[in-house]
Design an enzyme around this catalytic site. Structure first.
Site, PDB file in Angstrom:
ATOM      1  N   LYS A  18      37.481  -2.737  57.613  1.00 45.41           N
ATOM      2  CA  LYS A  18      37.133  -1.930  58.791  1.00 45.41           C
ATOM      3  C   LYS A  18      35.941  -1.002  58.485  1.00 45.41           C
ATOM      4  O   LYS A  18      35.009  -0.868  59.285  1.00 45.41           O
ATOM      5  CB  LYS A  18      38.351  -1.117  59.242  1.00 45.41           C
ATOM      6  CG  LYS A  18      38.078  -0.100  60.322  1.00 45.41           C
ATOM      7  CD  LYS A  18      37.579  -0.757  61.600  1.00 45.41           C
ATOM      8  CE  LYS A  18      36.899   0.236  62.507  1.00 45.41           C
ATOM      9  NZ  LYS A  18      37.663   0.675  63.614  1.00 45.41           N
ATOM     10  N   CYS A  64      33.282   6.864  65.260  1.00 48.28           N
ATOM     11  CA  CYS A  64      33.555   5.716  64.382  1.00 48.28           C
ATOM     12  C   CYS A  64      32.364   5.429  63.490  1.00 48.28           C
ATOM     13  O   CYS A  64      32.379   5.667  62.296  1.00 48.28           O
ATOM     14  CB  CYS A  64      33.882   4.495  65.231  1.00 48.28           C
ATOM     15  SG  CYS A  64      35.165   4.821  66.436  1.00 48.28           S
TER      16      CYS A  64
HETATM   17  N1  SAJ Z   1      23.878   2.226  69.191  1.00 48.06           N
HETATM   18  C1  SAJ Z   1      22.501   2.177  69.109  1.00 48.06           C
HETATM   19  N2  SAJ Z   1      21.883   0.954  69.093  1.00 48.06           N
HETATM   20  C2  SAJ Z   1      22.599  -0.207  69.161  1.00 48.06           C
HETATM   21  C3  SAJ Z   1      24.001  -0.154  69.236  1.00 48.06           C
HETATM   22  C4  SAJ Z   1      24.627   1.086  69.248  1.00 48.06           C
HETATM   23  O1  SAJ Z   1      21.824   3.210  69.066  1.00 48.06           O
HETATM   24  O2  SAJ Z   1      21.964  -1.271  69.162  1.00 48.06           O
HETATM   25  C5  SAJ Z   1      24.564   3.538  69.204  1.00 48.06           C
HETATM   26  C6  SAJ Z   1      25.356   3.804  70.496  1.00 48.06           C
HETATM   27  O3  SAJ Z   1      24.532   4.289  71.510  1.00 48.06           O
HETATM   28  C7  SAJ Z   1      26.371   4.816  70.008  1.00 48.06           C
HETATM   29  C8  SAJ Z   1      26.647   4.357  68.564  1.00 48.06           C
HETATM   30  O4  SAJ Z   1      25.552   3.546  68.195  1.00 48.06           O
HETATM   31  O5  SAJ Z   1      25.819   6.109  69.972  1.00 48.06           O
HETATM   32  C9  SAJ Z   1      27.935   3.579  68.367  1.00 48.06           C
HETATM   33  O6  SAJ Z   1      28.134   2.676  69.448  1.00 48.06           O
HETATM   34  P1  SAJ Z   1      28.673   1.192  69.244  1.00 48.06           P
HETATM   35  O7  SAJ Z   1      28.736   0.538  70.548  1.00 48.06           O
HETATM   36  O8  SAJ Z   1      27.900   0.514  68.170  1.00 48.06           O
HETATM   37  O9  SAJ Z   1      30.106   1.392  68.585  1.00 48.06           O
HETATM   38  P2  SAJ Z   1      31.412   2.247  68.964  1.00 48.06           P
HETATM   39  O10 SAJ Z   1      31.397   3.476  68.111  1.00 48.06           O
HETATM   40  O11 SAJ Z   1      31.620   2.405  70.416  1.00 48.06           O
HETATM   41  O12 SAJ Z   1      32.549   1.226  68.439  1.00 48.06           O
HETATM   42  C10 SAJ Z   1      32.493   0.760  67.100  1.00 48.06           C
HETATM   43  C11 SAJ Z   1      32.697  -0.763  67.095  1.00 48.06           C
HETATM   44  N3  SAJ Z   1      32.416  -1.297  65.758  1.00 48.06           N
HETATM   45  C12 SAJ Z   1      31.546  -2.308  65.584  1.00 48.06           C
HETATM   46  O13 SAJ Z   1      30.937  -2.819  66.482  1.00 48.06           O
HETATM   47  C13 SAJ Z   1      31.394  -2.799  64.184  1.00 48.06           C
HETATM   48  C14 SAJ Z   1      34.111  -1.104  67.547  1.00 48.06           C
HETATM   49  O14 SAJ Z   1      34.361  -2.495  67.426  1.00 48.06           O
HETATM   50  C15 SAJ Z   1      35.122  -0.325  66.699  1.00 48.06           C
HETATM   51  O15 SAJ Z   1      36.460  -0.597  67.124  1.00 48.06           O
HETATM   52  C16 SAJ Z   1      34.846   1.150  66.878  1.00 48.06           C
HETATM   53  O16 SAJ Z   1      33.517   1.420  66.375  1.00 48.06           O
HETATM   54  C17 SAJ Z   1      35.862   1.939  66.075  1.00 48.06           C
HETATM   55  O17 SAJ Z   1      36.804   2.450  66.701  1.00 48.06           O
HETATM   56  O18 SAJ Z   1      35.763   1.984  64.840  1.00 48.06           O
END
Ligand code: SAJ
Length: 420
Positions: free
Chosen positions: A212, A266
Protein backbone atom coordinates in the site's frame (compact mmCIF):
# COMPACT_ATOMS: atom_id res chain seq x y z
CA UNK A 1 -26.87 -8.65 19.82
CA UNK A 2 -23.77 -10.29 18.40
CA UNK A 3 -22.45 -8.63 15.23
CA UNK A 4 -20.77 -10.14 12.22
CA UNK A 5 -18.51 -7.12 11.86
CA UNK A 6 -17.56 -4.19 14.04
CA UNK A 7 -15.98 -1.32 12.06
CA UNK A 8 -13.92 1.16 14.07
CA UNK A 9 -13.76 4.59 12.42
CA UNK A 10 -16.69 5.78 10.28
CA UNK A 11 -14.85 8.16 7.98
CA UNK A 12 -14.07 8.05 4.27
CA UNK A 13 -13.08 4.36 4.40
CA UNK A 14 -14.93 2.94 7.39
CA UNK A 15 -18.38 4.21 6.46
CA UNK A 16 -18.47 2.91 2.86
CA UNK A 17 -16.99 -0.41 4.04
CA UNK A 18 -19.47 -0.81 6.91
CA UNK A 19 -22.38 0.09 4.62
CA UNK A 20 -21.43 -2.25 1.81
CA UNK A 21 -21.09 -5.18 4.23
CA UNK A 22 -24.51 -4.24 5.68
CA UNK A 23 -25.95 -4.13 2.17
CA UNK A 24 -24.72 -7.73 1.78
CA UNK A 25 -26.75 -8.68 4.87
CA UNK A 26 -23.91 -8.70 7.39
CA UNK A 27 -24.91 -7.37 10.82
CA UNK A 28 -22.57 -4.42 11.20
CA UNK A 29 -21.83 -2.18 14.15
CA UNK A 30 -20.06 1.05 13.22
CA UNK A 31 -18.02 2.72 15.94
CA UNK A 32 -16.83 6.29 15.97
CA UNK A 33 -15.49 8.42 18.82
CA UNK A 34 -17.45 11.46 17.53
CA UNK A 35 -21.02 11.38 18.92
CA UNK A 36 -22.20 13.73 16.13
CA UNK A 37 -21.06 11.27 13.47
CA UNK A 38 -22.80 8.38 15.25
CA UNK A 39 -26.04 10.36 15.53
CA UNK A 40 -25.98 11.37 11.85
CA UNK A 41 -25.43 7.79 10.68
CA UNK A 42 -28.15 6.38 12.94
CA UNK A 43 -30.52 8.84 11.25
CA UNK A 44 -29.55 7.23 7.94
CA UNK A 45 -27.60 10.31 6.89
CA UNK A 46 -23.92 10.92 6.08
CA UNK A 47 -21.34 13.45 7.24
CA UNK A 48 -19.07 13.21 4.17
CA UNK A 49 -19.66 13.70 0.47
CA UNK A 50 -19.19 10.72 -1.82
CA UNK A 51 -21.35 9.82 -4.82
CA UNK A 52 -24.18 7.39 -3.92
CA UNK A 53 -22.96 6.87 -0.34
CA UNK A 54 -26.06 8.61 1.05
CA UNK A 55 -28.36 6.08 -0.62
CA UNK A 56 -26.26 3.11 0.53
CA UNK A 57 -26.06 4.29 4.16
CA UNK A 58 -29.77 5.11 4.32
CA UNK A 59 -30.70 1.67 3.01
CA UNK A 60 -28.21 -0.06 5.35
CA UNK A 61 -29.55 1.74 8.43
CA UNK A 62 -33.21 1.26 7.43
CA UNK A 63 -32.64 -2.47 6.91
CA UNK A 64 -31.42 -2.72 10.51
CA UNK A 65 -28.09 -4.19 9.36
CA UNK A 66 -26.07 -1.07 10.18
CA UNK A 67 -26.12 0.86 13.41
CA UNK A 68 -23.55 3.15 14.95
CA UNK A 69 -22.30 3.77 18.46
CA UNK A 70 -19.26 5.12 20.31
CA UNK A 71 -17.86 1.88 21.79
CA UNK A 72 -17.13 -1.52 20.24
CA UNK A 73 -19.21 -4.63 20.97
CA UNK A 74 -18.51 -8.35 20.40
CA UNK A 75 -18.29 -9.40 16.73
CA UNK A 76 -16.71 -12.12 14.62
CA UNK A 77 -14.48 -9.58 12.87
CA UNK A 78 -13.23 -6.12 13.78
CA UNK A 79 -12.09 -3.73 11.06
CA UNK A 80 -9.93 -0.77 12.05
CA UNK A 81 -10.28 2.15 9.63
CA UNK A 82 -9.02 5.17 11.56
CA UNK A 83 -6.70 7.96 10.37
CA UNK A 84 -2.93 7.47 10.29
CA UNK A 85 -1.48 10.95 9.82
CA UNK A 86 2.17 11.88 10.37
CA UNK A 87 3.55 14.02 13.12
CA UNK A 88 6.54 16.33 12.70
CA UNK A 89 9.42 15.70 15.11
CA UNK A 90 11.51 18.62 16.46
CA UNK A 91 14.23 17.83 13.87
CA UNK A 92 11.64 18.11 11.06
CA UNK A 93 11.39 14.35 10.44
CA UNK A 94 7.91 13.03 9.65
CA UNK A 95 6.90 10.26 12.03
CA UNK A 96 3.88 7.97 11.56
CA UNK A 97 1.07 8.94 13.95
CA UNK A 98 -0.37 5.65 15.18
CA UNK A 99 -2.25 7.01 18.20
CA UNK A 100 -5.70 6.41 16.64
CA UNK A 101 -4.83 2.84 15.62
CA UNK A 102 -3.43 2.09 19.06
CA UNK A 103 -6.49 3.56 20.81
CA UNK A 104 -8.85 1.61 18.53
CA UNK A 105 -6.92 -1.62 19.11
CA UNK A 106 -6.82 -1.19 22.88
CA UNK A 107 -10.55 -0.39 22.94
CA UNK A 108 -11.20 -3.95 21.74
CA UNK A 109 -9.58 -5.67 24.72
CA UNK A 110 -12.75 -5.99 26.77
CA UNK A 111 -14.90 -7.40 23.94
CA UNK A 112 -12.57 -9.85 22.20
CA UNK A 113 -12.88 -13.65 22.32
CA UNK A 114 -10.54 -16.39 21.00
CA UNK A 115 -10.78 -17.10 17.26
CA UNK A 116 -11.94 -13.61 16.30
CA UNK A 117 -10.32 -11.71 13.45
CA UNK A 118 -8.91 -8.18 13.61
CA UNK A 119 -8.31 -6.46 10.28
CA UNK A 120 -6.33 -3.25 9.92
CA UNK A 121 -7.48 -1.25 6.87
CA UNK A 122 -5.78 2.05 7.72
CA UNK A 123 -2.66 2.71 5.65
CA UNK A 124 0.12 1.99 8.11
CA UNK A 125 3.88 1.62 8.42
CA UNK A 126 5.29 -1.86 8.08
CA UNK A 127 4.94 -3.71 11.38
CA UNK A 128 1.71 -2.05 12.54
CA UNK A 129 -0.44 -5.18 12.28
CA UNK A 130 2.06 -7.00 14.50
CA UNK A 131 2.02 -4.04 16.87
CA UNK A 132 -1.76 -4.32 17.25
CA UNK A 133 -1.23 -7.79 18.66
CA UNK A 134 1.40 -6.41 21.08
CA UNK A 135 -0.81 -3.50 22.16
CA UNK A 136 -3.63 -5.92 22.87
CA UNK A 137 -1.38 -8.22 24.91
CA UNK A 138 -0.32 -5.18 26.90
CA UNK A 139 -3.92 -4.04 27.36
CA UNK A 140 -5.04 -7.49 28.53
CA UNK A 141 -2.23 -7.36 31.07
CA UNK A 142 -3.08 -3.79 32.16
CA UNK A 143 -6.75 -4.69 32.68
CA UNK A 144 -5.85 -7.98 34.42
CA UNK A 145 -7.70 -9.92 31.70
CA UNK A 146 -6.53 -13.32 30.36
CA UNK A 147 -4.05 -12.69 27.52
CA UNK A 148 -5.80 -14.21 24.48
CA UNK A 149 -3.68 -12.31 21.94
CA UNK A 150 -2.16 -15.61 20.75
CA UNK A 151 -5.64 -17.00 20.03
CA UNK A 152 -6.77 -14.06 17.88
CA UNK A 153 -6.18 -13.60 14.16
CA UNK A 154 -4.69 -10.46 12.65
CA UNK A 155 -4.59 -9.24 9.05
CA UNK A 156 -3.89 -6.09 7.08
CA UNK A 157 -6.17 -5.37 4.17
CA UNK A 158 -5.27 -1.92 2.88
CA UNK A 159 -8.04 0.08 1.28
CA UNK A 160 -7.24 1.28 -2.25
CA UNK A 161 -10.36 3.20 -3.19
CA UNK A 162 -10.25 6.56 -4.90
CA UNK A 163 -12.28 9.38 -3.36
CA UNK A 164 -15.03 10.27 -5.82
CA UNK A 165 -15.28 6.66 -7.06
CA UNK A 166 -15.26 4.81 -3.78
CA UNK A 167 -18.33 2.62 -4.08
CA UNK A 168 -17.40 1.46 -7.55
CA UNK A 169 -13.77 0.77 -6.62
CA UNK A 170 -14.70 -0.95 -3.36
CA UNK A 171 -16.38 -3.66 -5.39
CA UNK A 172 -14.16 -3.79 -8.46
CA UNK A 173 -10.57 -3.17 -7.25
CA UNK A 174 -8.28 -6.11 -6.62
CA UNK A 175 -7.31 -6.36 -2.96
CA UNK A 176 -4.29 -7.51 -1.03
CA UNK A 177 -4.78 -9.28 2.27
CA UNK A 178 -1.75 -9.85 4.46
CA UNK A 179 -2.06 -12.04 7.55
CA UNK A 180 0.14 -12.37 10.58
CA UNK A 181 -0.61 -16.04 9.89
CA UNK A 182 -1.83 -17.71 6.66
CA UNK A 183 -5.08 -18.64 8.43
CA UNK A 184 -5.78 -15.00 9.23
CA UNK A 185 -5.21 -14.00 5.59
CA UNK A 186 -7.54 -16.73 4.33
CA UNK A 187 -10.25 -15.81 6.83
CA UNK A 188 -10.03 -12.12 5.82
CA UNK A 189 -10.11 -13.00 2.12
CA UNK A 190 -13.31 -14.99 2.59
CA UNK A 191 -14.89 -12.01 4.30
CA UNK A 192 -14.01 -9.50 1.55
CA UNK A 193 -15.41 -11.92 -1.04
CA UNK A 194 -18.79 -10.85 0.40
CA UNK A 195 -18.71 -7.77 -1.82
CA UNK A 196 -15.42 -7.68 -3.73
CA UNK A 197 -15.86 -9.08 -7.23
CA UNK A 198 -12.18 -8.66 -8.19
CA UNK A 199 -9.18 -10.79 -7.22
CA UNK A 200 -8.08 -10.95 -3.61
CA UNK A 201 -4.43 -11.84 -3.13
CA UNK A 202 -3.12 -13.21 0.15
CA UNK A 203 0.35 -12.54 1.53
CA UNK A 204 1.99 -11.75 4.86
CA UNK A 205 1.07 -8.62 6.80
CA UNK A 206 4.37 -6.77 6.24
CA UNK A 207 4.18 -7.22 2.44
CA UNK A 208 0.59 -5.98 2.40
CA UNK A 209 1.56 -2.94 4.48
CA UNK A 210 4.49 -2.13 2.21
CA UNK A 211 2.45 -2.73 -0.97
CA UNK A 212 0.00 0.00 0.00
CA UNK A 213 2.79 2.44 0.86
CA UNK A 214 4.59 1.61 -2.39
CA UNK A 215 1.43 2.24 -4.45
CA UNK A 216 0.95 5.72 -3.06
CA UNK A 217 4.68 6.52 -3.20
CA UNK A 218 4.69 5.44 -6.86
CA UNK A 219 1.93 7.93 -7.61
CA UNK A 220 3.64 10.66 -5.61
CA UNK A 221 6.93 10.18 -7.47
CA UNK A 222 5.12 10.30 -10.81
CA UNK A 223 3.19 13.46 -9.89
CA UNK A 224 6.47 15.01 -8.73
CA UNK A 225 7.91 14.31 -12.17
CA UNK A 226 4.99 16.13 -13.77
CA UNK A 227 5.25 19.02 -11.31
CA UNK A 228 8.98 19.37 -11.91
CA UNK A 229 8.42 19.27 -15.67
CA UNK A 230 5.88 22.08 -15.38
CA UNK A 231 8.41 24.33 -13.64
CA UNK A 232 11.16 23.45 -16.13
CA UNK A 233 8.79 24.17 -19.04
CA UNK A 234 7.83 27.50 -17.53
CA UNK A 235 11.51 28.46 -17.36
CA UNK A 236 12.30 27.45 -20.92
CA UNK A 237 9.05 28.71 -22.44
CA UNK A 238 7.41 25.42 -23.44
CA UNK A 239 3.71 24.68 -22.97
CA UNK A 240 3.81 21.77 -20.51
CA UNK A 241 0.27 20.60 -21.33
CA UNK A 242 1.04 20.22 -25.02
CA UNK A 243 4.38 18.63 -24.16
CA UNK A 244 2.74 15.98 -21.95
CA UNK A 245 -0.03 15.32 -24.46
CA UNK A 246 2.55 14.66 -27.16
CA UNK A 247 5.04 12.70 -25.01
CA UNK A 248 2.17 10.46 -23.87
CA UNK A 249 1.66 9.36 -27.48
CA UNK A 250 4.76 7.17 -26.92
CA UNK A 251 3.50 3.67 -26.15
CA UNK A 252 5.51 3.37 -22.93
CA UNK A 253 5.22 6.93 -21.59
CA UNK A 254 2.36 8.01 -19.30
CA UNK A 255 3.22 11.32 -17.65
CA UNK A 256 0.70 12.45 -15.02
CA UNK A 257 -0.73 15.95 -14.74
CA UNK A 258 1.02 18.83 -12.97
CA UNK A 259 -1.02 20.74 -10.42
CA UNK A 260 -0.68 23.24 -7.58
CA UNK A 261 0.71 20.54 -5.27
CA UNK A 262 -0.35 17.17 -3.90
CA UNK A 263 -3.08 17.10 -1.31
CA UNK A 264 -5.24 14.67 0.59
CA UNK A 265 -4.35 12.47 3.51
CA UNK A 266 -2.88 9.59 1.50
CA UNK A 267 -0.41 10.42 -1.24
CA UNK A 268 1.05 13.38 0.66
CA UNK A 269 1.43 11.31 3.83
CA UNK A 270 2.15 7.66 3.13
CA UNK A 271 5.53 8.03 1.37
CA UNK A 272 6.87 9.51 4.62
CA UNK A 273 6.22 6.16 6.32
CA UNK A 274 8.71 4.59 3.90
CA UNK A 275 11.21 7.42 4.42
CA UNK A 276 10.87 7.02 8.19
CA UNK A 277 11.53 3.27 7.98
CA UNK A 278 14.58 3.52 5.69
CA UNK A 279 15.78 7.15 5.53
CA UNK A 280 19.13 6.39 3.91
CA UNK A 281 17.58 4.22 1.20
CA UNK A 282 14.62 6.39 0.15
CA UNK A 283 16.25 9.38 -1.54
CA UNK A 284 13.94 9.43 -4.56
CA UNK A 285 10.77 9.04 -2.50
CA UNK A 286 11.82 11.83 -0.13
CA UNK A 287 12.78 14.15 -2.99
CA UNK A 288 9.42 13.56 -4.69
CA UNK A 289 7.66 14.57 -1.48
CA UNK A 290 9.79 17.70 -1.31
CA UNK A 291 9.14 18.59 -4.97
CA UNK A 292 5.37 18.20 -4.49
CA UNK A 293 5.36 20.07 -1.18
CA UNK A 294 7.24 22.97 -2.79
CA UNK A 295 4.78 23.38 -5.66
CA UNK A 296 2.25 25.55 -3.76
CA UNK A 297 5.02 28.08 -2.95
CA UNK A 298 5.85 28.26 -6.65
CA UNK A 299 2.19 28.91 -7.50
CA UNK A 300 1.95 31.63 -4.84
CA UNK A 301 5.06 33.36 -6.20
CA UNK A 302 3.71 33.24 -9.76
CA UNK A 303 0.32 34.59 -8.71
CA UNK A 304 1.97 37.47 -6.86
CA UNK A 305 4.22 38.26 -9.86
CA UNK A 306 1.17 38.32 -12.11
CA UNK A 307 -0.72 40.54 -9.68
CA UNK A 308 2.18 43.02 -9.49
CA UNK A 309 2.51 43.01 -13.27
CA UNK A 310 -1.23 43.77 -13.45
CA UNK A 311 -0.78 46.81 -11.20
CA UNK A 312 -1.82 45.45 -7.80
CA UNK A 313 -0.60 47.63 -4.93
CA UNK A 314 -1.88 48.08 -1.36
CA UNK A 315 -3.51 51.38 -2.38
CA UNK A 316 -4.95 49.89 -5.60
CA UNK A 317 -5.74 46.29 -4.64
CA UNK A 318 -6.89 43.85 -7.31
CA UNK A 319 -9.65 41.27 -6.96
CA UNK A 320 -8.29 37.77 -7.50
CA UNK A 321 -10.70 34.90 -8.16
CA UNK A 322 -9.44 31.48 -7.00
CA UNK A 323 -11.30 28.53 -8.52
CA UNK A 324 -11.37 25.42 -6.32
CA UNK A 325 -10.42 24.74 -2.71
CA UNK A 326 -10.77 20.94 -2.53
CA UNK A 327 -7.69 18.71 -2.59
CA UNK A 328 -8.66 17.39 -6.01
CA UNK A 329 -11.34 17.50 -8.67
CA UNK A 330 -15.01 16.83 -7.93
CA UNK A 331 -14.72 16.10 -4.19
CA UNK A 332 -15.73 18.26 -1.22
CA UNK A 333 -12.72 17.29 0.88
CA UNK A 334 -10.63 20.33 1.85
CA UNK A 335 -8.29 18.52 4.22
CA UNK A 336 -4.59 18.86 3.32
CA UNK A 337 -5.57 20.79 0.22
CA UNK A 338 -2.80 22.77 -1.48
CA UNK A 339 -5.48 25.11 -2.82
CA UNK A 340 -6.51 26.16 0.69
CA UNK A 341 -2.90 26.92 1.63
CA UNK A 342 -2.39 28.93 -1.55
CA UNK A 343 -5.56 30.98 -1.03
CA UNK A 344 -4.69 31.57 2.61
CA UNK A 345 -1.21 32.79 1.73
CA UNK A 346 -2.45 35.06 -1.09
CA UNK A 347 -5.09 36.53 1.22
CA UNK A 348 -2.28 37.88 3.43
CA UNK A 349 -1.10 40.12 0.60
CA UNK A 350 -2.35 43.68 1.12
CA UNK A 351 -2.66 44.28 -2.62
CA UNK A 352 -5.17 41.46 -3.17
CA UNK A 353 -8.83 40.84 -2.35
CA UNK A 354 -9.78 37.21 -2.78
CA UNK A 355 -12.94 35.65 -4.19
CA UNK A 356 -12.99 31.89 -3.60
CA UNK A 357 -15.17 29.67 -5.79
CA UNK A 358 -15.81 26.18 -4.44
CA UNK A 359 -19.09 24.64 -5.63
CA UNK A 360 -18.85 21.79 -3.09
CA UNK A 361 -19.04 23.90 0.07
CA UNK A 362 -21.40 26.50 1.53
CA UNK A 363 -19.06 27.87 4.19
CA UNK A 364 -15.36 28.70 4.10
CA UNK A 365 -13.03 26.61 6.27
CA UNK A 366 -11.83 28.32 9.46
CA UNK A 367 -8.36 28.98 8.03
CA UNK A 368 -9.91 31.18 5.29
CA UNK A 369 -12.65 32.73 7.32
CA UNK A 370 -11.14 36.20 7.21
CA UNK A 371 -12.59 39.42 5.86
CA UNK A 372 -10.25 39.18 2.88
CA UNK A 373 -11.65 35.94 1.42
CA UNK A 374 -15.22 35.82 0.15
CA UNK A 375 -16.91 32.60 -0.98
CA UNK A 376 -18.87 33.24 -4.14
CA UNK A 377 -20.23 31.69 -7.31
CA UNK A 378 -18.33 31.12 -10.54
CA UNK A 379 -20.56 33.63 -12.35
CA UNK A 380 -19.92 36.33 -9.75
CA UNK A 381 -16.17 35.69 -9.78
CA UNK A 382 -16.02 35.81 -13.57
CA UNK A 383 -17.90 39.11 -13.56
CA UNK A 384 -15.96 40.83 -10.78
CA UNK A 385 -12.37 39.59 -10.71
CA UNK A 386 -9.34 41.37 -12.17
CA UNK A 387 -7.36 38.11 -12.26
CA UNK A 388 -8.29 34.41 -12.28
CA UNK A 389 -6.37 31.47 -10.84
CA UNK A 390 -7.49 27.89 -11.37
CA UNK A 391 -6.52 25.59 -8.50
CA UNK A 392 -8.83 22.58 -8.87
CA UNK A 393 -10.12 21.02 -12.08
CA UNK A 394 -13.72 20.63 -10.89
CA UNK A 395 -16.16 19.78 -13.68
CA UNK A 396 -18.01 23.14 -13.66
CA UNK A 397 -14.72 24.98 -14.35
CA UNK A 398 -14.03 23.03 -17.53
CA UNK A 399 -14.64 24.42 -20.97
CA UNK A 400 -14.96 28.04 -19.92
CA UNK A 401 -14.79 30.06 -23.13
CA UNK A 402 -11.97 32.64 -23.34
CA UNK A 403 -14.44 35.58 -23.42
CA UNK A 404 -15.63 34.59 -19.93
CA UNK A 405 -12.38 36.01 -18.55
CA UNK A 406 -12.92 39.39 -20.28
CA UNK A 407 -9.23 39.62 -21.23
CA UNK A 408 -8.11 39.50 -17.58
CA UNK A 409 -4.90 37.62 -16.68
CA UNK A 410 -5.26 33.95 -15.79
CA UNK A 411 -3.02 31.46 -14.02
CA UNK A 412 -4.05 27.90 -14.78
CA UNK A 413 -2.35 25.34 -12.51
CA UNK A 414 -4.33 22.38 -13.92
CA UNK A 415 -4.23 22.89 -17.66
CA UNK A 416 -7.98 23.32 -18.06
CA UNK A 417 -7.94 26.74 -19.60
CA UNK A 418 -4.51 26.85 -21.18
CA UNK A 419 -4.01 23.34 -22.52
CA UNK A 420 -2.95 23.34 -26.12
N1 SAJ B 1 -2.70 14.85 -8.56
C1 SAJ B 1 -1.98 15.63 -9.44
N2 SAJ B 1 -1.73 15.15 -10.70
C2 SAJ B 1 -2.19 13.92 -11.10
C3 SAJ B 1 -2.91 13.13 -10.19
C4 SAJ B 1 -3.16 13.61 -8.92
O1 SAJ B 1 -1.58 16.75 -9.12
O2 SAJ B 1 -1.94 13.57 -12.26
C5 SAJ B 1 -2.98 15.35 -7.20
C6 SAJ B 1 -4.48 15.52 -6.89
O3 SAJ B 1 -4.96 16.74 -7.38
C7 SAJ B 1 -4.48 15.43 -5.38
C8 SAJ B 1 -3.36 14.41 -5.10
O4 SAJ B 1 -2.56 14.38 -6.26
O5 SAJ B 1 -4.13 16.66 -4.80
C9 SAJ B 1 -3.83 13.00 -4.78
O6 SAJ B 1 -4.92 12.65 -5.62
P1 SAJ B 1 -5.06 11.20 -6.28
O7 SAJ B 1 -6.27 11.18 -7.10
O8 SAJ B 1 -3.78 10.81 -6.93
O9 SAJ B 1 -5.15 10.22 -5.03
P2 SAJ B 1 -6.06 10.16 -3.71
O10 SAJ B 1 -5.24 10.71 -2.59
O11 SAJ B 1 -7.43 10.67 -3.90
O12 SAJ B 1 -6.18 8.55 -3.56
C10 SAJ B 1 -5.00 7.77 -3.52
C11 SAJ B 1 -5.16 6.58 -4.48
N3 SAJ B 1 -3.88 5.89 -4.64
C12 SAJ B 1 -3.36 5.65 -5.85
O13 SAJ B 1 -3.89 6.00 -6.87
C13 SAJ B 1 -2.08 4.89 -5.88
C14 SAJ B 1 -6.24 5.64 -3.96
O14 SAJ B 1 -6.32 4.47 -4.76
C15 SAJ B 1 -5.94 5.25 -2.51
O15 SAJ B 1 -6.96 4.40 -1.99
C16 SAJ B 1 -5.90 6.52 -1.69
O16 SAJ B 1 -4.81 7.34 -2.19
C17 SAJ B 1 -5.63 6.15 -0.24
O17 SAJ B 1 -6.60 6.16 0.53
O18 SAJ B 1 -4.50 5.79 0.10
Amino acid sequence: MRYDICVLGLGYIGLPTASIFAARRKRVLGVDIAPGVVETINQGKIHIEEPDLDVLVKAAVQSGNLSATTAPAPADTYIIAVPTPFTIAPDGARKPGLAHVEAAARSLATVLAPGELIILESTSPVGTTAKIKEWLADEFHRLSLPDISGELRFAHCPERILPGQMLKELVSNDRIVGGLTPEAATQARELYKTFCTAEIFTTDAATAEMAKLAENAFRDVNIAFANELSIICEKIGVNVWELIRLANRHPRVKILQPGPGVGGHCIAVDPWFIVDAAPGQSRLIRTAREVNDAKPCHVIARALDLARASGATPSTPLTLACYGLAFKADVDDLRESPAVGIVQSLSQDPSLRILAVEPHITKLPKSLDSAKVTLTTMEDALARADMHILLVDHRPFKNLPAPAFRGKPILDTRGLWQAA
